[in-house]
Design a protein around this motif. Structure first.
Motif, PDB file in Angstrom:
ATOM      1  N   ILE A 127     -12.572   7.773  -1.393  1.00 50.23           N
ATOM      2  CA  ILE A 127     -11.286   7.159  -1.724  1.00 50.23           C
ATOM      3  C   ILE A 127     -11.468   6.218  -2.914  1.00 50.23           C
ATOM      4  N   SER A 128     -10.728   6.486  -3.964  1.00 50.59           N
ATOM      5  CA  SER A 128     -10.779   5.655  -5.167  1.00 50.59           C
ATOM      6  C   SER A 128     -10.105   4.307  -4.878  1.00 50.59           C
ATOM      7  N   CYS A 129     -10.630   3.223  -5.482  1.00 51.28           N
ATOM      8  CA  CYS A 129     -10.012   1.921  -5.226  1.00 51.28           C
ATOM      9  C   CYS A 129     -10.264   0.953  -6.369  1.00 51.28           C
ATOM     10  N   GLU A 130      -9.481  -0.095  -6.374  1.00 53.40           N
ATOM     11  CA  GLU A 130      -9.667  -1.210  -7.305  1.00 53.40           C
ATOM     12  C   GLU A 130      -9.095  -2.465  -6.664  1.00 53.40           C
ATOM     13  N   VAL A 131      -9.546  -3.622  -7.138  1.00 55.23           N
ATOM     14  CA  VAL A 131      -8.941  -4.904  -6.779  1.00 55.23           C
ATOM     15  C   VAL A 131      -8.179  -5.380  -8.010  1.00 55.23           C
ATOM     16  N   ILE A 155      -8.827  -0.764   7.127  1.00 55.85           N
ATOM     17  CA  ILE A 155      -9.449   0.408   6.500  1.00 55.85           C
ATOM     18  C   ILE A 155      -9.049   1.690   7.223  1.00 55.85           C
ATOM     19  N   GLU A 156      -8.981   1.627   8.547  1.00 53.54           N
ATOM     20  CA  GLU A 156      -8.568   2.807   9.311  1.00 53.54           C
ATOM     21  C   GLU A 156      -7.126   3.192   9.002  1.00 53.54           C
ATOM     22  N   ALA A 157      -6.258   2.181   8.807  1.00 48.01           N
ATOM     23  CA  ALA A 157      -4.863   2.468   8.451  1.00 48.01           C
ATOM     24  C   ALA A 157      -4.790   3.152   7.086  1.00 48.01           C
ATOM     25  N   VAL A 158      -5.615   2.712   6.152  1.00 49.91           N
ATOM     26  CA  VAL A 158      -5.669   3.361   4.832  1.00 49.91           C
ATOM     27  C   VAL A 158      -6.031   4.828   4.987  1.00 49.91           C
ATOM     28  N   LYS A 159      -7.035   5.111   5.798  1.00 47.79           N
ATOM     29  CA  LYS A 159      -7.480   6.491   5.977  1.00 47.79           C
ATOM     30  C   LYS A 159      -6.384   7.360   6.601  1.00 47.79           C
ATOM     31  N   ILE A 160      -5.615   6.779   7.517  1.00 42.79           N
ATOM     32  CA  ILE A 160      -4.532   7.546   8.144  1.00 42.79           C
ATOM     33  C   ILE A 160      -3.427   7.814   7.135  1.00 42.79           C
ATOM     34  N   PHE A 161      -3.038   6.805   6.360  1.00 44.22           N
ATOM     35  CA  PHE A 161      -1.974   6.996   5.371  1.00 44.22           C
ATOM     36  C   PHE A 161      -2.414   7.918   4.229  1.00 44.22           C
ATOM     37  N   ALA A 162      -3.720   7.954   3.946  1.00 45.78           N
ATOM     38  CA  ALA A 162      -4.221   8.886   2.928  1.00 45.78           C
ATOM     39  C   ALA A 162      -3.963  10.330   3.347  1.00 45.78           C
ATOM     40  N   ASP A 163      -3.978  10.564   4.642  1.00 46.27           N
ATOM     41  CA  ASP A 163      -3.562  11.863   5.214  1.00 46.27           C
ATOM     42  C   ASP A 163      -4.354  13.031   4.629  1.00 46.27           C
ATOM     43  N   GLY A 164      -5.635  12.786   4.357  1.00 43.70           N
ATOM     44  CA  GLY A 164      -6.494  13.854   3.870  1.00 43.70           C
ATOM     45  C   GLY A 164      -6.270  14.238   2.421  1.00 43.70           C
ATOM     46  N   GLN A 165      -5.435  13.495   1.702  1.00 41.35           N
ATOM     47  CA  GLN A 165      -5.135  13.814   0.305  1.00 41.35           C
ATOM     48  C   GLN A 165      -5.916  12.904  -0.636  1.00 41.35           C
ATOM     49  N   THR A 210      -6.622   9.979  -2.890  1.00 38.34           N
ATOM     50  CA  THR A 210      -5.938   8.688  -2.727  1.00 38.34           C
ATOM     51  C   THR A 210      -6.586   7.613  -3.589  1.00 38.34           C
ATOM     52  N   HIS A 211      -5.722   6.783  -4.168  1.00 37.27           N
ATOM     53  CA  HIS A 211      -6.166   5.577  -4.866  1.00 37.27           C
ATOM     54  C   HIS A 211      -5.597   4.370  -4.132  1.00 37.27           C
ATOM     55  N   VAL A 212      -6.457   3.398  -3.851  1.00 41.65           N
ATOM     56  CA  VAL A 212      -6.057   2.191  -3.119  1.00 41.65           C
ATOM     57  C   VAL A 212      -6.189   0.991  -4.046  1.00 41.65           C
ATOM     58  N   VAL A 213      -5.137   0.165  -4.056  1.00 36.38           N
ATOM     59  CA  VAL A 213      -5.164  -1.063  -4.854  1.00 36.38           C
ATOM     60  C   VAL A 213      -5.075  -2.252  -3.910  1.00 36.38           C
ATOM     61  N   PHE A 214      -6.083  -3.094  -3.935  1.00 35.38           N
ATOM     62  CA  PHE A 214      -6.067  -4.329  -3.166  1.00 35.38           C
ATOM     63  C   PHE A 214      -5.467  -5.419  -4.059  1.00 35.38           C
TER      64      PHE A 214
END
Length: 416
Positions: A298-302, A256-266, A268-272
């Protein structure tokens, strides 16, 4: 020269219910047909749902290796007689007859890309995989090991069987140098050695077209220029660790922390993205739990685990980042030249990223702490342009390397 109008390739040791192994199989078949033209494939598989295979390749013949116990015994008894050059077909059940007929008509037997199904990691069912190679030897059909992983080989009782099995292969390809070294050590000091050839994962042989990024992002109420991060994490057992639950919690937090770093404050949508489906090991429930740990902003979906490997690859191809806690998601990232952070639980993932020239993008699951993953993510983010450039070079080079295995299979068929 073949035994039929079309070459007949028998694929054994095909794993099931895993989108990565599915991608490897489809790419292998595509690569072999590119060399031989129209080809008849028979696949001896392990799918829990027998209908899954025909969905992948409707033109192939699919035979399960999950024999009922009585039929399995009859099959083994038949093989004992077969060693004595007798063929008492009446002993065989329906599945056994189909299996033996496939061997008798095959121009080549290919032990499927995947694994390491020869090695200590899955030693519990390794003898089954030996057997399907030995049966090819019994029928005097050439056998090719198609770019698998291998080892380690610390279980000494199994090593004589492993050496015999590897000597059965006409051509022996592994998909990374680490596996090749395991086999070389297995034969160290032996009079009868084997020639190990290093290729790369068969899924790198093909490039799947990316989906429409603008439409995909819009369907998730995002702009095309927003960040898209694809995550494939793993629920790892941490065997022999005194605190496996704490280790898993640390791993989850680190992802989760890596996701937050790669989001870089922009935005972001995350797909698991799940890899395992239709099995007791199905990973969607774990990913759903992991997704709940993302910050509310942070928007997300599985992703549905009904999505095919090609559908997954088309999604990976439009991502800004991939976090790969499993092997084939790392392969999917490399095949589309998408920046990746790989947390490797086996040597195969380390090996493929070394082959891609991006060994700095992988770390071992044993090294995972929140701080270590954060540091690695920041390092990769700072060097994203260089990482992407190296992956573009690897994308082309590894496609050619992967295709060599298909060329080898075709050469064996032509000489059979």
């Amino acid at each position: 020269m073949t035994k039929r109008d079309k070459p007949h390739v028998l694929v054994v040791n095909q794993h099931g219910d895993n989108r990565g192994d599915e991608a490897a199989l489809l790419a292998m078949c595509s690569g072999i047909e590119a060399e031989l033209g129209p080809t008849e494939f028979t696949v001896i598989h392990q799918f829990n749902n027998a209908a899954a295979g025909p969905v992948l390749r409707p033109d192939a013949r699919w035979i399960t290796l999950r024999l009922p116990i009585v039929e399995a015994i009859r099959y083994v008894i038949f093989l004992v007689f077969r060693v004595m050059k007798l063929r008492p077909y009446f002993l065989l059940g329906k599945i056994g007859k189909a299996t033996i007929a496939a061997y008798e008509t095959a121009d080549v037997v290919v032990s499927a890309p995947g694994g390491p199904y020869f090695g200590d990691l899955y030693v519990g069912h390794e003898p089954v995989h030996w057997l399907y190679v030995w049966v090819a030897r019994l029928h005097r059909v050439p056998v090719v090991l198609y770019a698998t992983s291998a080892g380690p080989f610390q279980k000494r009782w199994a090593n004589p069987f492993r050496r015999y099995t590897y000597r059965c292969f006409t051509r022996l390809f592994v998909r990374e140098e680490i596996s090749a070294e395991h086999i070389r050590k297995l034969f160290a000091g032996r009079r009868r050695n084997v020639n190990v050839e290093v290729s790369v994962d068969s899924a790198l042989q093909v490039t799947v077209a990316p989906m429409d990024r603008q439409n995909y992002m819009a369907s998730n109420q995002m702009r095309a220029e927003d960040q898209l991060i694809v995550v494939s994490a793993i629920h790892w057992p941490y065997l022999n660790d005194p605190s496996p639950q704490l280790r898993q919690k640390e791993y989850d937090t680190a992802v989760i922390e890596a996701v937050k770093i790669f989001a870089d404050g922009q935005p972001t949508h995350v797909v698991f993205v799940p890899q395992l489906y239709r099995s007791v090991h199905r990973d969607t429930p774990y990913l759903e739990t992991l997704a709940q740990q993302l910050p509310a902003g942070i928007s997300c979906e599985v992703l549905s685990d009904s999505k095919s490997s090609n559908e997954q690859c088309s999604l990976f191809a439009i991502a800004n980042w991939v976090i790969a806690g499993r092997y084939h998601p790392a392969v999917f990232a490399v095949s589309s030249a998408v920046p990746v952070l790989c947390i490797a639980y086996e040597h195969k993932a380390t090996g493929v990223l070394q082959a891609a020239g991006v060994s700095d993008a992988v770390m071992s699951i044993d090294e995972v702490t929140v701080e270590a993953v954060q540091a690695k993510a920041r390092e990769l983010l700072a060097g994203k342009a260089d990482l992407t450039a190296r992956l573009h070079v690897a994308q082309v080079a590894l496609r050619e390397v992967s295709a060599r295995t298909s060329v080898a299979v075709a050469d064996v068929v032509r000489r059979s």
